[in-house]
Design an enzyme around this catalytic site. Sequence first.
Site, PDB file in Angstrom:
ATOM      1  N   HIS A  18       0.821  -1.213   0.000  1.00 41.14           N
ATOM      2  CA  HIS A  18       0.000   0.000   0.000  1.00 41.14           C
ATOM      3  C   HIS A  18       0.854   1.262   0.000  1.00 41.14           C
ATOM      4  O   HIS A  18       1.441   1.634   1.013  1.00 41.14           O
ATOM      5  CB  HIS A  18      -0.877  -0.037   1.270  1.00 41.14           C
ATOM      6  N   ARG A  24       1.705   9.123  -6.480  1.00 38.91           N
ATOM      7  CA  ARG A  24       1.321  10.438  -7.063  1.00 38.91           C
ATOM      8  C   ARG A  24       1.627  10.546  -8.548  1.00 38.91           C
ATOM      9  O   ARG A  24       1.831  11.659  -9.060  1.00 38.91           O
ATOM     10  CB  ARG A  24       2.023  11.581  -6.327  1.00 38.91           C
ATOM     11  N   ASN A  72      -5.472   6.365  -6.452  1.00 36.62           N
ATOM     12  CA  ASN A  72      -5.974   7.740  -6.324  1.00 36.62           C
ATOM     13  C   ASN A  72      -4.997   8.752  -6.921  1.00 36.62           C
ATOM     14  O   ASN A  72      -4.535   9.684  -6.272  1.00 36.62           O
ATOM     15  CB  ASN A  72      -6.309   8.092  -4.865  1.00 36.62           C
ATOM     16  N   ASP A 112      -9.126   3.362  -2.639  1.00 38.58           N
ATOM     17  CA  ASP A 112      -8.419   3.895  -1.468  1.00 38.58           C
ATOM     18  C   ASP A 112      -8.379   5.418  -1.449  1.00 38.58           C
ATOM     19  O   ASP A 112      -8.192   6.074  -2.465  1.00 38.58           O
ATOM     20  CB  ASP A 112      -6.990   3.354  -1.377  1.00 38.58           C
ATOM     21  N   HIS A 119     -10.669   0.714   1.966  1.00 37.13           N
ATOM     22  CA  HIS A 119     -10.257   1.779   2.899  1.00 37.13           C
ATOM     23  C   HIS A 119     -11.462   1.984   3.814  1.00 37.13           C
ATOM     24  O   HIS A 119     -12.412   2.665   3.433  1.00 37.13           O
ATOM     25  CB  HIS A 119      -9.915   3.020   2.060  1.00 37.13           C
ATOM     26  N   HIS A 168      -4.972  -0.522   6.239  1.00 30.59           N
ATOM     27  CA  HIS A 168      -4.555   0.294   7.390  1.00 30.59           C
ATOM     28  C   HIS A 168      -5.495   0.228   8.594  1.00 30.59           C
ATOM     29  O   HIS A 168      -6.090   1.228   8.992  1.00 30.59           O
ATOM     30  CB  HIS A 168      -4.312   1.759   6.974  1.00 30.59           C
ATOM     31  N   ASN A 227      -4.860   9.420   7.850  1.00 30.00           N
ATOM     32  CA  ASN A 227      -6.224   8.904   7.774  1.00 30.00           C
ATOM     33  C   ASN A 227      -6.186   7.403   7.488  1.00 30.00           C
ATOM     34  O   ASN A 227      -5.704   7.020   6.428  1.00 30.00           O
ATOM     35  CB  ASN A 227      -6.989   9.638   6.661  1.00 30.00           C
ATOM     36  N   ASP A 276       1.587   2.658   3.633  1.00 24.71           N
ATOM     37  CA  ASP A 276       0.682   3.762   3.289  1.00 24.71           C
ATOM     38  C   ASP A 276       1.493   5.041   3.038  1.00 24.71           C
ATOM     39  O   ASP A 276       1.085   6.145   3.403  1.00 24.71           O
ATOM     40  CB  ASP A 276      -0.395   3.993   4.349  1.00 24.71           C
ATOM     41  N   HIS A 306       3.410  14.334   0.472  1.00 24.75           N
ATOM     42  CA  HIS A 306       2.756  15.633   0.279  1.00 24.75           C
ATOM     43  C   HIS A 306       3.825  16.710   0.262  1.00 24.75           C
ATOM     44  O   HIS A 306       4.810  16.616   1.008  1.00 24.75           O
ATOM     45  CB  HIS A 306       1.773  15.930   1.416  1.00 24.75           C
TER      46      HIS A 306
END
Length: 427
Positions: free
Chosen positions: A61, A65, A95, A153, A180, A233, A279, A306, A310
């Site tokens: 997982h 990006r 995602n 997810d 998720h 998660h 999250n 996970d 960012h």
Amino acid sequence: MSRILIKGARVIDPGSKLDAKRDILIKERRIARIEKSVTDRKARVVNARDLIVVPGLIDLHCHLRDPGRPDEETIGTGSHAAVAGGFTAICCMPNTDPVIDNDGIVNYIYKEAARVGLCDVFPIGSITKGRGGRELTEFGELLEAGAKGFSDDGDTVADNNIFRHALEYSRVFDVPIFEHPIDKNLAQDGLMNEGLVSTRLGLKGSPAIAEELIVARDLLLAKFTGARLHLCHISTEGAVELIRKAKREGIRVTCETCPHYFYFNDEVLESFDANYKVNPPIRSEADRQAIIEGLKDGTIDCIATDHAPHCQAEKELEFANAPYGMIGFETAVSLIIMELINKQNMSWLDVIRKMTVNPAKLIGVMTANMTQGTVANITMIGPDKKWKVSEDNIKSRSKNTPLLGKELKGRVKHVVIKGTIKYALKD
Ligand SMILES: [Zn+2]
């Protein structure tokens, strides 16, 4: 083709239940010999006397990006970071922008990962088109292109009927649905775990029940459909208990947790460091203990990172507006060693199983074994190696980890992928 001889390693191979000193000779991409003593005058020797040598780690997982946010991570920078963390295969969540919901994007990821030429990158396709939660993607087409499972997810598939159909559809191909599990309405964009600490800090909380409600629903639907459910998660005591019972009942469920759920508890939020904002949120000490118990008794099958890069500008926003997620590739092994091996006395075999054979089985890729004849994917770890996390030594393009400046113990020293040394730590 060059030969590599790994000398004097403590080899941990969960597939063959081996925990012993061995020499390993790698020849023509494969493990040619794994014995108590091997000599080969032509081989390049790696002295592994103080190292733990395990099959290449697999991360179920992560978020790369790519496509979409090359300023945060790319398949290239993400692969470098993954390999530095000891991973030889990673699964990237859909995602992205655009979403991994058609074979064109899956093909792009394989092509790009091959160009980079480091670890295997296995795409997880989205369950619904555009992750919109309404219309199922073409599972057959995505699998044909190489997707290893399906997930929306970032979001739960909120519509019960759509999720039922996704599970039924997945049965046709016998692939796992990665869920998720967080009810958006109950979570209310909470900034941290709802509890005593959130009350004290005056931060809006996301309650454990937001996770547990969806876990319970998913388990019921998995039982009803007979499909393979993988819960991502897992972070709460109640979720671990629900999964434990479901496994006893024979429901086809597996789950993962992440290092930040067994290493931290919600008191770390007192720092108001937005790098702790994830999250699901980092939970209470009781939840943390329950996660450790679930890892020990086998309720929790896998440890995934996970990894969620960012950019700095976004993480520097006000706490309420900062995005969820922390990077995790390069610190996972340290946190596992410090907490699970050194503090909790879990065995290396039990821990490494959750990062090799268990995830391999789940996504149906090569079994992560270290026996004669298998392709040589090998991670070598210095279990006592101390290091300080800094922006300079993190390979991920994003640096959003609360561990910056902290001293950790245990670090990946060498990584062999398909018989070639792809990473060697410079000390
Ligand atoms: Zn998620």
